[in-house]
Design a protein around this motif. Structure first.
Motif, PDB file in Angstrom:
ATOM      1  N   SER A 492      -3.136  -2.175 -18.872  1.00  0.00           N
ATOM      2  CA  SER A 492      -2.763  -1.352 -17.916  1.00  0.00           C
ATOM      3  C   SER A 492      -3.143  -1.272 -15.811  1.00  0.00           C
ATOM      4  O   SER A 492      -2.934  -0.959 -15.280  1.00  0.00           O
ATOM      5  N   ASN A 493      -4.574  -1.560 -16.855  1.00  0.00           N
ATOM      6  CA  ASN A 493      -5.598  -1.506 -15.288  1.00  0.00           C
ATOM      7  C   ASN A 493      -4.792  -2.883 -15.247  1.00  0.00           C
ATOM      8  O   ASN A 493      -4.961  -2.857 -13.690  1.00  0.00           O
ATOM      9  N   GLN A 494      -4.784  -4.062 -15.105  1.00  0.00           N
ATOM     10  CA  GLN A 494      -4.413  -5.655 -14.618  1.00  0.00           C
ATOM     11  C   GLN A 494      -2.985  -5.468 -14.645  1.00  0.00           C
ATOM     12  O   GLN A 494      -2.828  -6.243 -13.065  1.00  0.00           O
ATOM     13  N   LYS A 495      -2.239  -5.060 -15.327  1.00  0.00           N
ATOM     14  CA  LYS A 495      -0.945  -4.124 -14.346  1.00  0.00           C
ATOM     15  C   LYS A 495      -0.903  -3.605 -12.941  1.00  0.00           C
ATOM     16  O   LYS A 495      -0.381  -3.662 -12.240  1.00  0.00           O
ATOM     17  N   GLU A 496      -1.897  -2.542 -13.307  1.00  0.00           N
ATOM     18  CA  GLU A 496      -1.657  -1.027 -12.041  1.00  0.00           C
ATOM     19  C   GLU A 496      -2.610  -2.712 -10.851  1.00  0.00           C
ATOM     20  O   GLU A 496      -2.296  -2.557  -9.488  1.00  0.00           O
ATOM     21  N   GLU A 497      -3.474  -3.005 -10.953  1.00  0.00           N
ATOM     22  CA  GLU A 497      -3.718  -4.113 -10.093  1.00  0.00           C
ATOM     23  C   GLU A 497      -3.309  -5.082  -9.202  1.00  0.00           C
ATOM     24  O   GLU A 497      -3.170  -5.405  -8.419  1.00  0.00           O
ATOM     25  N   ASN A 498      -1.862  -5.238 -10.579  1.00  0.00           N
ATOM     26  CA  ASN A 498      -1.368  -6.331  -9.932  1.00  0.00           C
ATOM     27  C   ASN A 498       0.021  -5.648  -8.805  1.00  0.00           C
ATOM     28  O   ASN A 498       0.584  -6.479  -8.173  1.00  0.00           O
ATOM     29  N   VAL A 499      -0.188  -4.686  -8.881  1.00  0.00           N
ATOM     30  CA  VAL A 499       0.870  -4.503  -8.025  1.00  0.00           C
ATOM     31  C   VAL A 499       0.933  -3.870  -6.618  1.00  0.00           C
ATOM     32  O   VAL A 499      -0.443  -3.461  -5.910  1.00  0.00           O
ATOM     33  N   PRO A 500       1.709  -3.992  -5.859  1.00  0.00           N
ATOM     34  CA  PRO A 500       1.190  -4.673  -4.229  1.00  0.00           C
ATOM     35  C   PRO A 500       1.345  -3.139  -3.621  1.00  0.00           C
ATOM     36  O   PRO A 500       1.430  -2.053  -4.157  1.00  0.00           O
ATOM     37  N   ASP A 501       0.550  -3.064  -2.542  1.00  0.00           N
ATOM     38  CA  ASP A 501      -0.034  -1.658  -1.834  1.00  0.00           C
ATOM     39  C   ASP A 501       0.744  -1.109  -1.165  1.00  0.00           C
ATOM     40  O   ASP A 501       0.911  -0.258  -1.694  1.00  0.00           O
ATOM     41  N   LYS A 502       2.511  -1.007  -0.836  1.00  0.00           N
ATOM     42  CA  LYS A 502       3.124  -0.799  -0.508  1.00  0.00           C
ATOM     43  C   LYS A 502       3.996   0.327  -1.711  1.00  0.00           C
ATOM     44  O   LYS A 502       4.780   0.279  -1.503  1.00  0.00           O
ATOM     45  N   TYR A 503       3.624  -0.232  -3.193  1.00  0.00           N
ATOM     46  CA  TYR A 503       3.839   0.248  -4.532  1.00  0.00           C
ATOM     47  C   TYR A 503       3.269   1.785  -4.905  1.00  0.00           C
ATOM     48  O   TYR A 503       2.990   1.903  -5.875  1.00  0.00           O
ATOM     49  N   LYS A 504       1.808   2.050  -4.231  1.00  0.00           N
ATOM     50  CA  LYS A 504       0.645   2.702  -4.628  1.00  0.00           C
ATOM     51  C   LYS A 504       0.872   4.003  -3.811  1.00  0.00           C
ATOM     52  O   LYS A 504       0.802   3.799  -2.423  1.00  0.00           O
ATOM     53  N   VAL A 505       0.693   4.887  -4.047  1.00  0.00           N
ATOM     54  CA  VAL A 505       1.100   6.486  -3.683  1.00  0.00           C
ATOM     55  C   VAL A 505      -0.546   6.399  -2.810  1.00  0.00           C
ATOM     56  O   VAL A 505      -0.612   6.998  -1.488  1.00  0.00           O
ATOM     57  N   ASN A 506      -1.639   6.095  -3.528  1.00  0.00           N
ATOM     58  CA  ASN A 506      -2.834   6.169  -2.591  1.00  0.00           C
ATOM     59  C   ASN A 506      -2.538   5.201  -1.829  1.00  0.00           C
ATOM     60  O   ASN A 506      -3.579   5.944  -0.739  1.00  0.00           O
ATOM     61  N   PHE A 507      -2.439   3.704  -1.529  1.00  0.00           N
ATOM     62  CA  PHE A 507      -2.982   3.069  -0.243  1.00  0.00           C
ATOM     63  C   PHE A 507      -1.901   4.051   1.322  1.00  0.00           C
ATOM     64  O   PHE A 507      -2.239   3.987   2.217  1.00  0.00           O
ATOM     65  N   TYR A 508      -0.880   5.009   0.957  1.00  0.00           N
ATOM     66  CA  TYR A 508      -0.369   5.453   2.435  1.00  0.00           C
ATOM     67  C   TYR A 508      -0.763   6.884   2.629  1.00  0.00           C
ATOM     68  O   TYR A 508      -1.284   6.805   3.196  1.00  0.00           O
ATOM     69  N   TYR A 509      -1.839   7.092   0.738  1.00  0.00           N
ATOM     70  CA  TYR A 509      -2.266   8.963   0.963  1.00  0.00           C
ATOM     71  C   TYR A 509      -3.150   9.074   1.757  1.00  0.00           C
ATOM     72  O   TYR A 509      -4.175   9.402   2.836  1.00  0.00           O
ATOM     73  N   LYS A 510      -4.162   7.598   1.853  1.00  0.00           N
ATOM     74  CA  LYS A 510      -5.536   7.459   3.030  1.00  0.00           C
ATOM     75  C   LYS A 510      -5.135   7.525   3.733  1.00  0.00           C
ATOM     76  O   LYS A 510      -6.461   7.044   4.782  1.00  0.00           O
ATOM     77  N   GLN A 511      -3.708   7.070   4.250  1.00  0.00           N
ATOM     78  CA  GLN A 511      -3.471   6.524   5.605  1.00  0.00           C
ATOM     79  C   GLN A 511      -3.044   7.999   6.683  1.00  0.00           C
ATOM     80  O   GLN A 511      -3.346   7.794   8.446  1.00  0.00           O
ATOM     81  N   ILE A 512      -3.415   9.481   6.339  1.00  0.00           N
ATOM     82  CA  ILE A 512      -2.341  10.147   6.301  1.00  0.00           C
ATOM     83  C   ILE A 512      -3.607  11.270   7.595  1.00  0.00           C
ATOM     84  O   ILE A 512      -4.809  11.002   7.024  1.00  0.00           O
ATOM     85  N   PRO A 513      -3.635  11.002   8.630  1.00  0.00           N
ATOM     86  CA  PRO A 513      -4.938  11.239   9.561  1.00  0.00           C
ATOM     87  C   PRO A 513      -4.658  13.037   9.280  1.00  0.00           C
ATOM     88  O   PRO A 513      -4.589  13.665   9.202  1.00  0.00           O
ATOM     89  N   VAL A 514      -6.617  13.166   9.010  1.00  0.00           N
ATOM     90  CA  VAL A 514      -6.916  14.277   8.895  1.00  0.00           C
ATOM     91  C   VAL A 514      -8.283  14.858  10.455  1.00  0.00           C
ATOM     92  O   VAL A 514      -8.111  15.772  10.732  1.00  0.00           O
TER      93      VAL A 514
END
Length: 830
Positions: A492-514
Motif C-alpha cells: 500500500s505504501n509503495q502504491k502511494e509512493e508511485n502515485v503522481p503528485d497531481k493525484y495527491k491531496v497533500n501536494f495541493y494542500y501544501k501550496q495553499i498560501p498562508v
C-alpha cells in the motif's frame, strides 16, 4: 513630295487616312482593347460595397519625366497613336485634313488614362477639343475628359460638363448613358447618394450594352438601400434577375435581394430552397462560395449558429479574398455572439492573414485580436486566483473535499481522453471482411472487461489465476498472518509512493498560501484583473452584463482604495447604458459624497469640464514619470504609469502619458513592442495630435524594421560588457575601466552605462577606430584588477540596430556566423 502631308489633294488625304485607320490606329486600338479586357477581367468586384461605375482600380499617379511605362500593350497603343499623329497628321492652314487624327488623339488619351497618367491624358483630350470643332468624336472626347477629371477628384466641374453633354441632341445614346453614369459616380464620391441614384437610373435606361445596363441597375439598387428606399431597391433587383444575363449580375441581384429580406423570416424557407437548387446546378459552380455565404447569412439570422459557421466555412474556401474576409469576419462575430472568445480569436487570426496590411481596418482588427488575448489571459488569472482564494477562506475539511473533487475530475477527464485515444488506434480501425467476432466490436469488448472485473476483481496477469485468488477461510476462523499484513501495508505504501503528485491531496494542500502578504498580493491581482476585464468588456466589446458582473465582484471583495473611485464611476456608466437609472443615480451620489475631490465626482457634476486642481495633479504625476524616463528607469516608469492611466482615464492630455510609455517600451523592449504600443495610440486617440505623432513614429519604425546587421567596415567600434541592471558592482567596474584607459593614455575613449532591457544593461566603451583596438583594451582589462566579464565588440551601426531590436542572441549568432565565414576565407587565401 508625292505622299506629303502638306499637299491637300484627294490622293494624299485618302492615302494618309487609310494608312492611319487600317495600319497604325488598328494595331494601337487592338493593343488597347486587349489590355482593357485584361483589366476588367482581373478586377474583383466587391458586391458588399457600392460598386464603382468603371471596372478599373485607378489611383492618381504623378509621372516623373523619363519614367517608363512597364505595360507593353498600353505602351504600344500610345506609341501607335503618337506615330499616327507624327507621320500622318495633315494640319494645313490650321485645319486638320486627315479625319483619322482625332481617333489617334482619342487613342493617345485613353492609353494614358489606363496608365493612370491623368494629367497627360487630359492634355491629349484638351488639345483635340481646343483645335477640332467639327470632329464626330467630339462627344467622346468630352466624356473621356470628364472621366479623367473625376479621377483627379475635380467633381463639381465634371458634373456640370457632363450635364451639358447629356442635354445636347447630337450626343449619341451610349455616350449619354455613360455621361449619366459617370456623373452618378462623381456624386457617389461626394456622398450625394440620392442624386447619384437618379443619374444611374437614367444611365441604365439609356444603356445599350447589357452588362452596363445590369451594372448600373445594381449600383442604383445599392444606393436606394443606402438611402432607406428598400422596396424600390428590391423591385430593381428583380428586374436584373429577370434579365438572366450576365449571370454574375442576375445571381448577385438575387443574393442581395435575399440579404435585404433577412428580416422576413417567413420567406427564409423559399430562399433556402432556391439557393439549394442552385448549388445542385453546374452552371452556378463559379458562384458556389457566394451562395454558401448567403445561406450562412440566413442561418445566422435564424440563430442557427452551427449551420451558419458550416456555410461560412465553405464560403471561406473561395479564391475571392473579399469573400474570404467577409466570411471570417462573420465567423468571428459568431464567436463574440456565443461569448466564445477562443473561437473568435481563431477566426480573427484567419481574417488578419487575408486582410491588406497597413490599413486602418487591419489595425482595428489587430487591436480587437489583442483585446481577446487580454481577455483570455485575464479570465484565466481570475479563475486561478479565485480558486486559490476559495481554498484560503475554507476550513481544513472543506479544503480537502475541494481538492479531492478536483483530483476526481482530473482522473475522469484523463480516463475519457485515454479511452478516446484508444478508440482511434490503428488496430481498432482494422476490420476483417466478417465482423461478427466480438474482438472487433468495441462495445462488446468493454462489456466483457466490466463483467470480468465484477466477477473476479482487478487482478494481475499470471498463471493459475483462478485458483490463486480463490480463498477458502472458514467463517469461524479468525486467523491473521502478520507477515501477510505487513506485506499488504508495504504494498500500500509503495502504491502511494508511485502515485503522481497531481493525484495527491497533500501536494495541493501544501501550496495553499498562508502568509498575509502573499494572500493580499493574490487578492490584489484578482481585483485588478476583474477591473481590467470589466473595462475591456465595456469599452471594446460593449458587453454590459459581463462588465457589470466583473466591476461589482471587484467592489465587493475589498479592493485597494485607489481602484474604488474609477471602478464605481465606470459601473455608474454601465448602469446608465443598461437603463438602470436608479442604480446609476445612487452610485453617482455615493461618488460625489465619498470622493468629492476626485476627478470622477467632477465628471459627474460637470462632464464637460475638468477642474484646475485635477489638471495640476495630472501634470505633477506626468512630471514624476518624465523624471523616471530621464533617469533611464523604464520599468519603474511603466509600473508607475499603470495606476495613472486608470486614475486620469478621462483627462484630455492622457495621450502624452501613452506616448511616454511607448518611448519607454521602445528603450526597454525593442521595436516589436514599440510598434504595438504606437498602434494602440493610433486606435485609442483618432484624429488627435497624439495619433499624428504616433503615425510619424510608425514611419520610422517601418524604416528601422528593415535594418539588418552588416559586416561592412565602420569608422567607429564599441566594446560592450553586459551587466545585470541591479548589480552593485557596475560602478566599481566602470572606475576600473577608466583607470586602465588613463594608464594606457587612450583619452579619446569614453564610457557610458546604457540600458538594454528591464533586467540587463551595458557598460560601453566608445570611439575605437578598429575592432582590434577594442580587443586590445579587453585583454588589458583581463590582466588588470577589473573583474573578468564576458564582452563583445560591435560597430556603431550594428550597436544601433541591436538597441532597436533588443535581440542580443540574434547578434551573437550573426557574429558567430561572420567569424566562421572569415576563417574559411582566410584558409582559402592560404
Amino acid at each position: 513630295m508625292r505622299c506629303s502631308t502638306q499637299r491637300n489633294n484627294f490622293v494624299n488625304r485618302n492615302l494618309h487616312e487609310l494608312s492611319t485607320k487600317y495600319n497604325v490606329l488598328f494595331n494601337g486600338e487592338e493593343a488597347l482593347n486587349e489590355e482593357v479586357h485584361k483589366i476588367q477581367e482581373n478586377y474583383h468586384d466587391n458586391f458588399f460595397e457600392i460598386l464603382p461605375v468603371e471596372r478599373f482600380d485607378a489611383e492618381y499617379v504623378i509621372s516623373l519625366p523619363g519614367q517608363k511605362n512597364t505595360n507593353a500593350n498600353l505602351e504600344r497603343a500610345e506609341e501607335k497613336a503618337v506615330k499616327a499623329i507624327q507621320k500622318h497628321s495633315m494640319e494645313i492652314r490650321g485645319v486638320q485634313e486627315n479625319n483619322q487624327i482625332d481617333g489617334a488623339y482619342l487613342l493617345l488619351g485613353k492609353s494614358r488614362y489606363y496608365q493612370k497618367r491623368f494629367m497627360a491624358a487630359l492634355d491629349a483630350f484638351n488639345y483635340e477639343l481646343d483645335n477640332d470643332f467639327n470632329s464626330n468624336l467630339r462627344p467622346y472626347f468630352k466624356l473621356w475628359k470628364e472621366k479623367t477629371e473625376i479621377r483627379m477628384e475635380n467633381y463639381a466641374p465634371a458634373i456640370r460638363n457632363l450635364k451639358f453633354l447629356e442635354r445636347q441632341e447630337q450626343t449619341p445614346q451610349n455616350v449619354k448613358s455613360e455621361a449619366y453614369a459617370y456623373a452618378g459616380q462623381a456624386l457617389i464620391n461626394m456622398d450625394s447618394l440620392r442624386l447619384a441614384a437618379e443619374n444611374l437610373q437614367k444611365a441604365s435606361e439609356l444603356a445599350v450594352n447589357k452588362e452596363n445596363k445590369a451594372r448600373y441597375k445594381f449600383i442604383t439598387a445599392q444606393l436606394l438601400d443606402k438611402i432607406k428606399l428598400r422596396d424600390s431597391a428590391v423591385s430593381l433587383l428583380k428586374q436584373i434577375e429577370e434579365q438572366k444575363r450576365p449571370r454574375k449580375y442576375s445571381l448577385q441581384a438575387e443574393l442581395f435581394r435575399y440579404h435585404l429580406s433577412l428580416d422576413k423570416k417567413d420567406a427564409h424557407p423559399e430562399m433556402l430552397e432556391s439557393l439549394y437548387t442552385k448549388l445542385k446546378r453546374y452552371e452556378y459552380h463559379k458562384f458556389y462560395p457566394y451562395i454558401n455565404y448567403e445561406i450562412g447569412e440566413i442561418f445566422h439570422h435564424e440563430d442557427s449558429l452551427k449551420l451558419a459557421v458550416d456555410y461560412y466555412t465553405k464560403a471561406a474556401r473561395s479564391q475571392d479574398v473579399i469573400l474570404k474576409e467577409k466570411a471570417y469576419e462573420q465567423m468571428s462575430n459568431i464567436g463574440f455572439q456565443k461569448k466564445d472568445y477562443l473561437m473568435a480569436g481563431v477566426y480573427l487570426d484567419s481574417l488578419l492573414q487575408v486582410m491588406p496590411k497597413e490599413t486602418l481596418k487591419y489595425l482595428k482588427t489587430q487591436h480587437k485580436r489583442n483585446n481577446i488575448d487580454d481577455i483570455i489571459v485575464l479570465e484565466k488569472l481570475i479563475k486561478r486566483n479565485d480558486s486559490i482564494m476559495t481554498l484560503v477562506r475554507a476550513d481544513s475539511l472543506t479544503r480537502v473535499k475541494l481538492i479531492q473533487n478536483y483530483i476526481d475530475k482530473l482522473r475522469q477527464k484523463e480516463a475519457e481522453e485515454k479511452q478516446k485515444n484508444a478508440s482511434k488506434t490503428d488496430f481498432s480501425q482494422v476490420k476483417p471482411k466478417y465482423t461478427s467476432f466480438y474482438f472487433y466490436n468495441n462495445s462488446l469488448v468493454e462489456k466483457g472487461k466490466t463483467y470480468f472485473e465484477k466477477t473476479w476483481g482487478n487482478m494481475s496477469l499470471s498463471d493459475m489465476w483462478r485458483l490463486k485468488n480463490k480463498m477458502s477461510i472458514d467463517e469461524d476462523e479468525e486467523v491473521v498472518d502478520m507477515e501477510d499484513t505487513q506485506s499488504a501495508e508495504d504494498d500500500s505504501n509503495q502504491k502511494e509512493e508511485n502515485v503522481p503528485d497531481k493525484y495527491k491531496v497533500n501536494f495541493y494542500y501544501k501550496q495553499i498560501p498562508v502568509e498575509p502578504k502573499k494572500i493580499d498580493s493574490i487578492l490584489g491581482d484578482l481585483n485588478y484583473a476583474h477591473y481590467q476585464v470589466g473595462m475591456i468588456y465595456y469599452e471594446k466589446f460593449k458587453e454590459l452584463e459581463k462588465a457589470k458582473e466583473n466591476l461589482e465582484t471587484m467592489l465587493a471583495s475589498n479592493p485597494k482604495p485607489e481602484l474604488v473611485p474609477p471602478a464605481k464611476y465606470n459601473l455608474y456608466k454601465v448602469y446608465k447604458d443598461m437603463g438602470k437609472t436608479l442604480l446609476a443615480e445612487h452610485l453617482a451620489q455615493e461618488i460625489v459624497e465619498k470622493y468629492p475631490e476626485s476627478i470622477y465626482a467632477e465628471l459627474i457634476k460637470n462632464p464637460d469640464k475638468i477642474s484646475e486642481r485635477s489638471n495640476k495633479a495630472f501634470q505633477q504625476a506626468y512630471e514624476k514619470l518624465y523624471r523616471l524616463y530621464t533617469a533611464q528607469k523604464y520599468d519603474s516608469l511603466l509600473k508607475a504609469s499603470d495606476p495613472l492611466l486608470v486614475k486620469f482615464s478621462f483627462h484630455p492630455e492622457l495621450g502624452k502619458v501613452e506616448l511616454l510609455r511607448a518611448t519607454a517600451i521602445a528603450r526597454s523592449q525593442g521595436l516589436t513592442a514599440y510598434e504595438k504600443a504606437l498602434q494602440n495610440i493610433i486606435l485609442k486617440y483618432p484624429k488627435s495630435p497624439y495619433e499624428i505623432e504616433a503615425q510619424k513614429r510608425m514611419e520610422l519604425v517601418n524604416k528601422y524594421k528593415k535594418k539588418v546587421y552588416s559586416n561592412a567596415k565602420s569608422n567607429s567600434y564599441k566594446l560592450v560588457i553586459p551587466y545585470d541592471i541591479f548589480s552593485p558592482e557596475v560602478n566599481n567596474f566602470v572606475d576600473c575601466i577608466e583607470k586602465v584607459i588613463i594608464e594606457n593614455k587612450s583619452t579619446h575613449l569614453h564610457i557610458s552605462k546604457d540600458p538594454f532591457t528591464g533586467k540587463q544593461s551595458f557598460v560601453v566603451v566608445h570611439n575605437f577606430l578598429s575592432p582590434q583596438s577594442a580587443e586590445y583594451l579587453a585583454d588589458l582589462l583581463k590582466k588588470s584588477t577589473c573583474t573578468a566579464r564576458d564582452y563583445f565588440v560591435i560597430s556603431s551601426d550594428n550597436y544601433k540596430t541591436l538597441q532597436l531590436t533588443k535581440k542580443l542572441d540574434a547578434y551573437k549568432a550573426f557574429l558567430k556566423e561572420n567569424n566562421k565565414t572569415q576563417r574559411e576565407t582566410n584558409k582559402q587565401k592560404q
